[in-house]
Design a protein around this motif. Structure first.
Motif, PDB file in Angstrom:
ATOM      1  N   UNK A 111      29.648  75.136  17.558  1.00 50.89           N
ATOM      2  CA  UNK A 111      29.584  73.751  18.031  1.00 50.89           C
ATOM      3  C   UNK A 111      30.255  72.770  17.080  1.00 50.89           C
ATOM      4  N   UNK A 112      30.705  73.266  15.915  1.00 54.67           N
ATOM      5  CA  UNK A 112      31.449  72.413  14.978  1.00 54.67           C
ATOM      6  C   UNK A 112      32.941  72.724  14.975  1.00 54.67           C
ATOM      7  N   UNK A 113      33.366  73.739  15.720  1.00 59.47           N
ATOM      8  CA  UNK A 113      34.783  74.101  15.756  1.00 59.47           C
ATOM      9  C   UNK A 113      35.586  72.938  16.330  1.00 59.47           C
ATOM     10  N   UNK A 168      32.140  85.014  26.019  1.00 61.86           N
ATOM     11  CA  UNK A 168      31.500  83.697  26.004  1.00 61.86           C
ATOM     12  C   UNK A 168      31.886  82.896  24.770  1.00 61.86           C
ATOM     13  N   UNK A 169      31.994  83.565  23.614  1.00 61.60           N
ATOM     14  CA  UNK A 169      32.474  82.867  22.425  1.00 61.60           C
ATOM     15  C   UNK A 169      33.909  82.385  22.645  1.00 61.60           C
ATOM     16  N   UNK A 170      34.710  83.208  23.310  1.00 65.21           N
ATOM     17  CA  UNK A 170      36.090  82.819  23.595  1.00 65.21           C
ATOM     18  C   UNK A 170      36.134  81.598  24.496  1.00 65.21           C
ATOM     19  N   UNK A 184      36.652  74.019  23.199  1.00 64.44           N
ATOM     20  CA  UNK A 184      36.705  73.090  22.066  1.00 64.44           C
ATOM     21  C   UNK A 184      38.125  72.921  21.530  1.00 64.44           C
ATOM     22  N   UNK A 185      39.082  73.604  22.150  1.00 61.62           N
ATOM     23  CA  UNK A 185      40.468  73.445  21.734  1.00 61.62           C
ATOM     24  C   UNK A 185      40.881  74.293  20.560  1.00 61.62           C
ATOM     25  N   UNK A 186      40.080  75.320  20.232  1.00 63.59           N
ATOM     26  CA  UNK A 186      40.427  76.199  19.115  1.00 63.59           C
ATOM     27  C   UNK A 186      41.738  76.921  19.394  1.00 63.59           C
ATOM     28  N   UNK A 187      42.436  77.273  18.319  1.00 63.07           N
ATOM     29  CA  UNK A 187      43.741  77.915  18.450  1.00 63.07           C
ATOM     30  C   UNK A 187      43.643  79.430  18.567  1.00 63.07           C
ATOM     31  N   UNK A 196      42.705  83.607  25.731  1.00 59.51           N
ATOM     32  CA  UNK A 196      42.397  83.072  24.408  1.00 59.51           C
ATOM     33  C   UNK A 196      42.847  84.072  23.348  1.00 59.51           C
ATOM     34  N   UNK A 197      43.595  83.612  22.319  1.00 62.77           N
ATOM     35  CA  UNK A 197      44.135  84.541  21.324  1.00 62.77           C
ATOM     36  C   UNK A 197      43.050  85.065  20.383  1.00 62.77           C
TER      37      UNK A 197
END
Length: 224
Positions: free
Chosen positions: A80-82, A104-106, A112-115, A134-135
């Motif tokens: 939740x902080x990513x 689900x983590x992906x 959240x816009x993670x790369x 998702x990479x």
């Protein structure tokens, strides 16, 4: 209790142009004297064609025999902080006792816009992750949950992942060739060199395809 580093002020994170490859960043780091920044070759993309580039947000797991009543809380709080543009780096000591990442983590990271995500242990739900696009780069796959087997030990601290020390904010580039991490102290310099290398290699490629001799191109550009 999970260890979490105290936030500090940092300069703007390093970034690379979208066509920079892991190999180009590795070559740039070699030229800067950082010759051991490529993670273990066991860490591979869960599907072909994936690429991730961004700054590291780190998490470390250690073994446990305790089946906690709330085993996912530390991971949930971390996720939740990513922030957008970050690559989640999960260090497990190469332990394949469980999977550490799944569909689900992906989905949460994607939202959240993670790369991307890089882990030196197994992932699971790999077909679903591939479908999400998702990479994720992992050391294999196992269907087993980490509950009662592994626990989060620390977040946003320096970790060893795939044989390379990675600190929060380090520049990470991952593609089909593997994963490279540029230390924060040289990340901007390495990124600029990799950007320049990518542009130069485009010119070299065009000249070679047009029939130029390899030796001539090497003498002219110093790139191979």
């Amino acid at each position: 209790m999970t260890e979490t580093a105290t936030p500090t002020e940092h300069p703007a994170p390093a970034s690379v142009r979208p066509d920079v490859t892991a190999a180009q960043l590795a070559d740039s780091l070699d030229a800067l004297g950082h010759r051991h920044q490529v993670l273990s070759g066991t860490i591979r993309p869960v599907a072909t064609g994936l690429r991730a580039a961004g700054v590291a947000r780190t998490l470390r797991f250690v073994p446990t025999e305790v089946d906690s009543a709330d085993p996912y809380r530390d991971f949930i709080d971390f996720m939740d902080t990513v922030e957008a543009g970050e690559v989640v780096v999960i260090a497990t000591g190469g332990c394949d006792r469980s999977a550490y990442w799944g569909e689900l983590f992906s989905a949460a990271a994607l939202g959240r816009g993670a790369a991307g995500a890089v882990l030196d242990g197994p992932a699971r739900d790999t077909a679903a992750i591939a479908a999400l696009g998702f990479p994720v780069f992992a050391a294999g796959a196992r269907p087993i949950d980490y509950r009662g087997r592994m626990r989060v030990d620390a977040a946003q601290v320096s970790v060893e992942c795939g044989g390379v020390t990675i600190a929060p904010g380090d520049l990470v580039v991952a593609d089909g060739d593997g994963v490279v991490a540029a230390p924060g102290a040289v990340a901007h310099q390495a990124a600029a060199a990799a950007d320049s290398r990518a542009a130069g290699e485009s010119t070299v490629l065009a000249e070679l395809r047009a029939g130029a001799r390899l030796g001539e191109v090497w003498e002219r550009y110093g790139l191979l």
